[in-house]
Design a protein around this motif. Structure first.
Motif, mmCIF file in Angstrom:
data_model
loop_
_atom_site.group_PDB
_atom_site.id
_atom_site.type_symbol
_atom_site.label_atom_id
_atom_site.label_comp_id
_atom_site.label_asym_id
_atom_site.label_seq_id
_atom_site.Cartn_x
_atom_site.Cartn_y
_atom_site.Cartn_z
ATOM 1 N N SER A 1 3.584 5.465 -16.299
ATOM 2 C CA SER A 1 3.750 4.051 -15.949
ATOM 3 C C SER A 1 5.141 3.758 -15.401
ATOM 4 N N ALA A 2 6.074 4.694 -15.554
ATOM 5 C CA ALA A 2 7.432 4.525 -15.017
ATOM 6 C C ALA A 2 7.556 5.341 -13.740
ATOM 7 N N TYR A 3 7.739 4.645 -12.618
ATOM 8 C CA TYR A 3 7.806 5.349 -11.336
ATOM 9 C C TYR A 3 8.435 4.472 -10.269
ATOM 10 N N THR A 4 8.834 5.125 -9.188
ATOM 11 C CA THR A 4 9.327 4.433 -7.999
ATOM 12 C C THR A 4 8.275 4.534 -6.910
ATOM 13 N N LEU A 5 7.925 3.399 -6.345
ATOM 14 C CA LEU A 5 6.922 3.301 -5.291
ATOM 15 C C LEU A 5 7.625 2.846 -4.016
ATOM 16 N N SER A 6 7.726 3.748 -3.046
ATOM 17 C CA SER A 6 8.463 3.465 -1.809
ATOM 18 C C SER A 6 7.537 3.491 -0.612
ATOM 19 N N VAL A 7 7.748 2.570 0.330
ATOM 20 C CA VAL A 7 6.968 2.576 1.557
ATOM 21 C C VAL A 7 7.866 2.252 2.742
ATOM 22 N N GLY A 8 7.482 2.777 3.895
ATOM 23 C CA GLY A 8 8.052 2.369 5.166
ATOM 24 C C GLY A 8 6.942 1.726 5.976
ATOM 25 N N PHE A 9 7.181 0.521 6.469
ATOM 26 C CA PHE A 9 6.191 -0.177 7.285
ATOM 27 C C PHE A 9 6.353 0.256 8.738
ATOM 28 N N LYS A 10 5.295 0.767 9.327
ATOM 29 C CA LYS A 10 5.337 1.303 10.683
ATOM 30 C C LYS A 10 4.654 0.338 11.657
ATOM 31 N N LYS A 11 3.546 0.749 12.261
ATOM 32 C CA LYS A 11 2.847 -0.108 13.219
ATOM 33 C C LYS A 11 2.003 -1.157 12.478
ATOM 34 N N PRO A 12 1.902 -2.374 13.005
ATOM 35 C CA PRO A 12 1.127 -3.411 12.310
ATOM 36 C C PRO A 12 -0.372 -3.114 12.276
ATOM 37 N N VAL A 13 -1.022 -3.668 11.252
ATOM 38 C CA VAL A 13 -2.475 -3.596 11.130
ATOM 39 C C VAL A 13 -3.036 -4.891 11.703
ATOM 40 N N PHE A 14 -3.626 -4.811 12.891
ATOM 41 C CA PHE A 14 -4.197 -6.007 13.501
ATOM 42 C C PHE A 14 -5.526 -6.354 12.838
ATOM 43 N N LEU A 15 -5.806 -7.650 12.762
ATOM 44 C CA LEU A 15 -6.996 -8.140 12.071
ATOM 45 C C LEU A 15 -8.066 -8.612 13.045
ATOM 46 N N PRO A 16 -9.326 -8.285 12.734
ATOM 47 C CA PRO A 16 -9.799 -7.371 11.693
ATOM 48 C C PRO A 16 -9.683 -5.924 12.162
ATOM 49 N N SER A 17 -9.790 -4.993 11.213
ATOM 50 C CA SER A 17 -9.738 -3.586 11.589
ATOM 51 C C SER A 17 -10.261 -2.727 10.441
ATOM 52 N N THR A 18 -10.444 -1.453 10.768
ATOM 53 C CA THR A 18 -10.772 -0.454 9.756
ATOM 54 C C THR A 18 -9.603 0.513 9.682
ATOM 55 N N ALA A 19 -9.140 0.789 8.478
ATOM 56 C CA ALA A 19 -7.990 1.672 8.290
ATOM 57 C C ALA A 19 -8.374 2.835 7.384
ATOM 58 N N ARG A 20 -7.598 3.906 7.485
ATOM 59 C CA ARG A 20 -7.840 5.094 6.669
ATOM 60 C C ARG A 20 -6.644 5.338 5.764
ATOM 61 N N PHE A 21 -6.906 5.370 4.462
ATOM 62 C CA PHE A 21 -5.869 5.608 3.471
ATOM 63 C C PHE A 21 -5.985 7.048 2.989
ATOM 64 N N ALA A 22 -4.966 7.856 3.280
ATOM 65 C CA ALA A 22 -4.949 9.269 2.901
ATOM 66 C C ALA A 22 -3.871 9.486 1.857
#
Length: 295
Positions: free
Chosen positions: A245-266
């Motif tokens: 339960s103790a962790y660091t969650l880091s993200v970099g935001f890259k290209k925008p997700v235009f709406l609506p769309s289908t995305a793939r989470f790997a």
């Protein structure tokens, strides 16, 4: 040395006045030798509202739990974020700021019933080729004063600087492969109204997320998904696979997700945490790249 500006709240400030100040601020930027002054805002004994938390869990995909979702303190602090970045001492224009990175460290699970002390601060900046970057820092303490959660939202304000981008590293294209080997993936249906639904749950009514018409006013062909929704949705997807339960969650935001769309989470989980990425359904546009590391 410039004096620190301190803001203390007994209750969360209303967001509407901040949006009004943002909409009516026509200019903003740092002059030569100027930086962002130190602004610190605090609120103590903040309580979570069950109905608002339930709405947030539903829109982001979190399961019911006696603990807060790892991204939820960001939502609790959002009205204070707005107040700080529209304060008269804050020199940058809020509309047009770009959220480029976000790092959250959760030191332990936070119970829903806990009363929390929130502190939000800004101060200083770094020049980069595209403008100036600064960190919006949020810290959460429990009633004993122990730090239990903290986050840095790195924001970019576009303006001319003396920094050249001629020495920047070439970006790796998504079709060349992700920087990790995915072991699992999930398909996300990102509906056209997700920006409005997230706004209703989190209070973030940025017009670029609400409708095609309001997004076009800011140069986007269609509305785009809120970055912190994509991060929260990723956290909800990973939550059942995490060992601590103790962790660091880091993200970099890259290209925008235009709406609506289908995305793939790997993603790929292991003893040290997880690596993950969000791309379009074809895998050739990278929207989000992040990792989880246990602390």
């Amino acid at each position: 040395m410039a004096q620190e500006t301190r803001l203390e709240y007994q209750s969360l400030p209303a967001v509407a006045p901040s949006y009004l100040r943002a909409a009516t601020t026509l200019s903003g930027g740092l002059s030569q030798g100027e930086t962002i002054p130190d602004i610190v805002a605090e609120i103590a004994d903040l309580e979570v509202r069950a109905e608002e938390l339930a709405k947030y869990r539903k829109v982001c995909g979190f399961r019911h739990s006696p603990y807060l979702p790892v991204t939820y303190p960001h939502v609790l602090a959002f009205p204070i974020h707005m107040a700080v970045m529209t304060h008269k001492q804050f020199p940058l224009k809020l509309l047009g700021l770009i959220h480029i990175r976000n790092e959250i460290t959760q030191y332990r699970n936070i119970e829903v019933a806990e009363k929390l002390h929130l502190q939000v601060s800004v101060g200083g900046h770094e020049e980069v080729a595209k403008g100036v970057e600064f960190g919006l820092v949020t810290r959460v303490r429990d009633r004993a004063g122990d730090l239990i959660w903290e986050a840095t939202a790195t924001m970019l304000s576009r303006q001319k600087t003396s920094v050249s981008d001629s020495h920047s590293k070439p970006r790796k294209k998504p079709e060349e492969g992700l920087p990790f080997e995915p072991s699992d993936e999930a398909s996300w249906d990102v509906p056209a109204d997700i920006g409005r639904r997230y706004a209703s749950a989190a209070g973030d009514y940025n017009p670029i997320h609400l409708s095609p018409w309001s997004a076009k006013l800011f140069g986007f062909p269609r509305a785009i998904a809120t970055g912190m929704w994509t991060k929260a949705r990723a956290a909800a997807e990973l939550e059942p696979h995490l060992k601590q339960s103790a962790y660091t969650l880091s993200v970099g935001f890259k290209k925008p997700v235009f709406l609506p769309s289908t995305a793939r989470f790997a993603y790929n989980t292991g003893d040290n945490g997880a690596d993950f990425a969000l791309t379009n359904d074809k895998g050739d546009i990278l929207h989000l790249l992040g990792d989880v590391r246990y602390v």
